[in-house]
Structures are given as C-alpha cells and as structure tokens.
Design a protein around this motif. Structure first.
Motif, PDB file in Angstrom:
ATOM      1  N   LEU A  11       0.783  -1.119   0.019  1.00 52.18           N
ATOM      2  CA  LEU A  11      -0.045  -0.036   0.165  1.00 52.18           C
ATOM      3  C   LEU A  11       1.167   1.135   0.087  1.00 52.18           C
ATOM      4  O   LEU A  11       0.566   2.294  -0.664  1.00 52.18           O
ATOM      5  N   GLN A  33      -3.859   4.459  -7.796  1.00 53.39           N
ATOM      6  CA  GLN A  33      -4.244   4.081  -6.385  1.00 53.39           C
ATOM      7  C   GLN A  33      -5.916   3.563  -6.158  1.00 53.39           C
ATOM      8  O   GLN A  33      -5.918   2.509  -5.558  1.00 53.39           O
ATOM      9  N   LEU A  34      -6.487   4.162  -7.012  1.00 52.73           N
ATOM     10  CA  LEU A  34      -8.097   3.715  -6.824  1.00 52.73           C
ATOM     11  C   LEU A  34      -8.389   2.335  -7.191  1.00 52.73           C
ATOM     12  O   LEU A  34      -8.756   1.434  -6.508  1.00 52.73           O
ATOM     13  N   LEU A  37      -6.645  -0.266  -4.947  1.00 58.44           N
ATOM     14  CA  LEU A  37      -7.472  -0.481  -3.664  1.00 58.44           C
ATOM     15  C   LEU A  37      -8.474  -1.523  -4.136  1.00 58.44           C
ATOM     16  O   LEU A  37      -8.951  -2.334  -3.149  1.00 58.44           O
ATOM     17  N   ILE A  38      -9.418  -1.205  -5.314  1.00 61.67           N
ATOM     18  CA  ILE A  38     -10.279  -2.272  -5.532  1.00 61.67           C
ATOM     19  C   ILE A  38      -9.688  -3.587  -5.931  1.00 61.67           C
ATOM     20  O   ILE A  38     -10.539  -4.780  -5.375  1.00 61.67           O
ATOM     21  N   LEU A  42     -11.465  -4.110  -1.597  1.00 63.03           N
ATOM     22  CA  LEU A  42     -12.333  -3.344  -1.532  1.00 63.03           C
ATOM     23  C   LEU A  42     -13.332  -2.925  -2.541  1.00 63.03           C
ATOM     24  O   LEU A  42     -13.121  -2.821  -3.662  1.00 63.03           O
ATOM     25  N   SER A  46     -16.027   2.063  -0.858  1.00 65.32           N
ATOM     26  CA  SER A  46     -15.097   2.144   0.370  1.00 65.32           C
ATOM     27  C   SER A  46     -13.671   2.406  -0.184  1.00 65.32           C
ATOM     28  O   SER A  46     -13.003   3.201   0.451  1.00 65.32           O
ATOM     29  N   ALA A  47     -13.317   1.898  -1.647  1.00 72.27           N
ATOM     30  CA  ALA A  47     -11.919   2.490  -2.025  1.00 72.27           C
ATOM     31  C   ALA A  47     -12.099   3.826  -2.484  1.00 72.27           C
ATOM     32  O   ALA A  47     -11.078   4.336  -2.208  1.00 72.27           O
ATOM     33  N   THR A  50     -11.524   5.853   0.855  1.00 75.26           N
ATOM     34  CA  THR A  50     -10.252   5.473   1.459  1.00 75.26           C
ATOM     35  C   THR A  50      -9.260   6.373   0.507  1.00 75.26           C
ATOM     36  O   THR A  50      -8.232   7.005   1.031  1.00 75.26           O
ATOM     37  N   HIS A  51      -9.298   6.237  -0.589  1.00 72.41           N
ATOM     38  CA  HIS A  51      -8.377   6.889  -1.404  1.00 72.41           C
ATOM     39  C   HIS A  51      -8.505   8.468  -1.481  1.00 72.41           C
ATOM     40  O   HIS A  51      -7.393   9.275  -1.273  1.00 72.41           O
ATOM     41  N   HIS A 205     -11.825   2.741   4.911  1.00 73.59           N
ATOM     42  CA  HIS A 205     -10.977   1.630   5.390  1.00 73.59           C
ATOM     43  C   HIS A 205      -9.996   2.132   6.423  1.00 73.59           C
ATOM     44  O   HIS A 205      -8.925   1.908   5.973  1.00 73.59           O
ATOM     45  N   TRP A 208      -6.131   0.563   6.571  1.00 70.08           N
ATOM     46  CA  TRP A 208      -5.211   0.965   5.214  1.00 70.08           C
ATOM     47  C   TRP A 208      -4.603   2.256   5.390  1.00 70.08           C
ATOM     48  O   TRP A 208      -3.709   2.472   4.363  1.00 70.08           O
TER      49      TRP A 208
END
Length: 255
Positions: A11, A33-34, A37-38, A42, A46-47, A50-51, A205, A208
């Motif tokens: 991460l 990044q997005l 995370l998926i 996530l 949520s992704a 969090t992003h 989330h 993370w």
C-alpha cells in the motif's frame, strides 16, 4: 502477521508511485491508487472514500514544496475553492446513484481528449499568458470548475488533470503553476471535502490509511520537487502521457 506487513508495504509503495506521478503531472493519483485498492479487495465506495482521505496527504506533501517556491495565486486559489467545493459535495453525495460504467467510459473519453488537445498544441502552457477575462468569461471559468468538482466528488479519477488543463487554457497559467494550484486546492481541500462526505457513510477502510498517508506525503513532496526542478516542457509531456494512460485505463475499466 507477515501477510499484513506485506500488504502495508505494498500500500505504501502504491501510494508513493501514484502520488509522485500526480504531483509531477498535475493529477492522476486515482489512475494507480483507486484501481489498486479495488483489486486488493475493497468495494468501489470504500475504495473511493479511502483513496480520497489518503490523497489529502498528497496536498499536504505538495503544499510544503510549492509554498516555499511562492507559486500560488490567492485569487485563483479562492476561485477554485468557491467554485469547486459545492460541486465536490454534490458529486460525493450522489456517487452511489450514478450509472458507474457509463460515467467511467465518458470520463475516459474526455481524459483522452485532454492529452490529445495538449499534445497538438506544443506551446500551450510553456509560458505565463496575461489573460484579460471579462465577467462573462470568468463565470464560464467558474462554471467549468464547478462541473469538475462534481466529477471529483463522484468518480475522482481524472479530475485533477481537468483542473490543470483548464487553468492553463482558460486562465493562462504555465503548467508548473497550474500543477501547484491543482495539487493543493484539489488534492488537499477538494479531496478532503469528498472524504468527509463519504466518511459519514462509514465507507473508509481505516486500517489501510496509515501506509497510504505516509506514501502520499512522500510521493506528493517528491513529485512537486521534480515538477519545480524539471521545467515546463517535461511537466507538459508528463501531463499528456498520464492523461492518455488514464483515459485508456478508464475505458478498459468501463467494459
């Protein structure tokens, strides 16, 4: 325990790369990044939340470098703030109601067009232009920033690139100065607002976030430093390459 440590290191590395690219080219952290995370498990909402919260650290990291260089215009900062924040709030509030595949495909086409438009104009953003904007033109500029704010709140990916090119094309900024305004106003304030709105839904989330925030701070500072050191031409090329890659990525994700 070992798996969790490897996840946190992954991460952090993803955040450094994504945010260094974004800070150098003027947007695009969501390109790396997005989706990452998926892919790591996530769900989209949520992704996205969090992003966005982690990307606030990109603005903090870039702000420290750009404020030292005195590259910000208070009037433009205020305009981006006032025009964009209502759009971010609307976009973040309605993100779950959007037809995501259609919106993602449209955003991919628009992002591709940004890169092609810039590439076909070699002198665009290479020097500062004195632009005398009348009241009607200023209202158009504000309206477009509002629309980009809606995109930022709902889809995230690509909105920084839109702001960067709009500041270059409509308001006459050079690419490095446009990047500076985008990183701080979009990365720090727009994303912070979007994260706040999405955070109320309980989608963040939290476990993370530490690795993502540290990576975003490091990447944001490194990218901003390179942007200031390398000059207009290389920043413009980086912007164009990232816009083309992001557009293709969004189109593929929409299939």
């Amino acid at each position: 325990m070992a798996i969790e440590l490897l996840l946190q290191l992954a991460l952090g590395a993803i955040a450094v790369v994504a945010n260094a690219l974004s800070a150098f080219a003027g947007g695009g952290a969501g390109l790396v990044q997005l989706p990452a995370l998926i892919l790591l498990g996530l769900p989209f909402a949520s992704a996205l939340a969090t992003h966005k919260l982690a990307s606030v650290a990109l603005g903090v990291g870039a702000a420290g470098r750009h404020w030292r260089a005195s590259s910000l215009d208070p009037h433009i900062c205020l305009m981006i703030l006032c025009a964009g924040l209502p759009g971010v709030w609307i976009g973040a509030s309605s993100v779950l109601a959007l037809p995501h595949r259609i919106a993602t495909a449209a955003l991919g086409l628009l992002t591709l067009s940004l890169g092609l438009y810039s590439a076909r104009r070699p002198k665009l953003g290479q020097t500062e232009r004195v632009v005398n904007i009348n009241r009607q033109q200023q209202l158009i500029g504000i309206g477009v920033l509002f629309a980009i704010g809606v995109l930022n709140g709902s889809l995230s990916s690509g909105s920084g690139l839109f702001v960067t090119l709009w500041l270059v094309r409509w308001f006459g900024l050079s690419y490095p100065r446009a990047v500076a305004h985008t990183l701080i106003m979009v990365g720090l304030i727009w994303n912070g607002t979007g994260a706040l709105v999405l955070g109320f839904s309980g989608e963040i989330h939290w476990s993370w976030l530490p690795a993502l925030i540290v990576g975003s701070l490091i990447g944001g500072y490194l990218g901003a430093h390179l942007s200031l050191k390398q000059g207009n031409r290389l920043v413009k090329k980086a912007f164009e390459c990232l816009a083309l890659l992001m557009g293709l990525s969004l189109l593929i994700r929409s299939l």
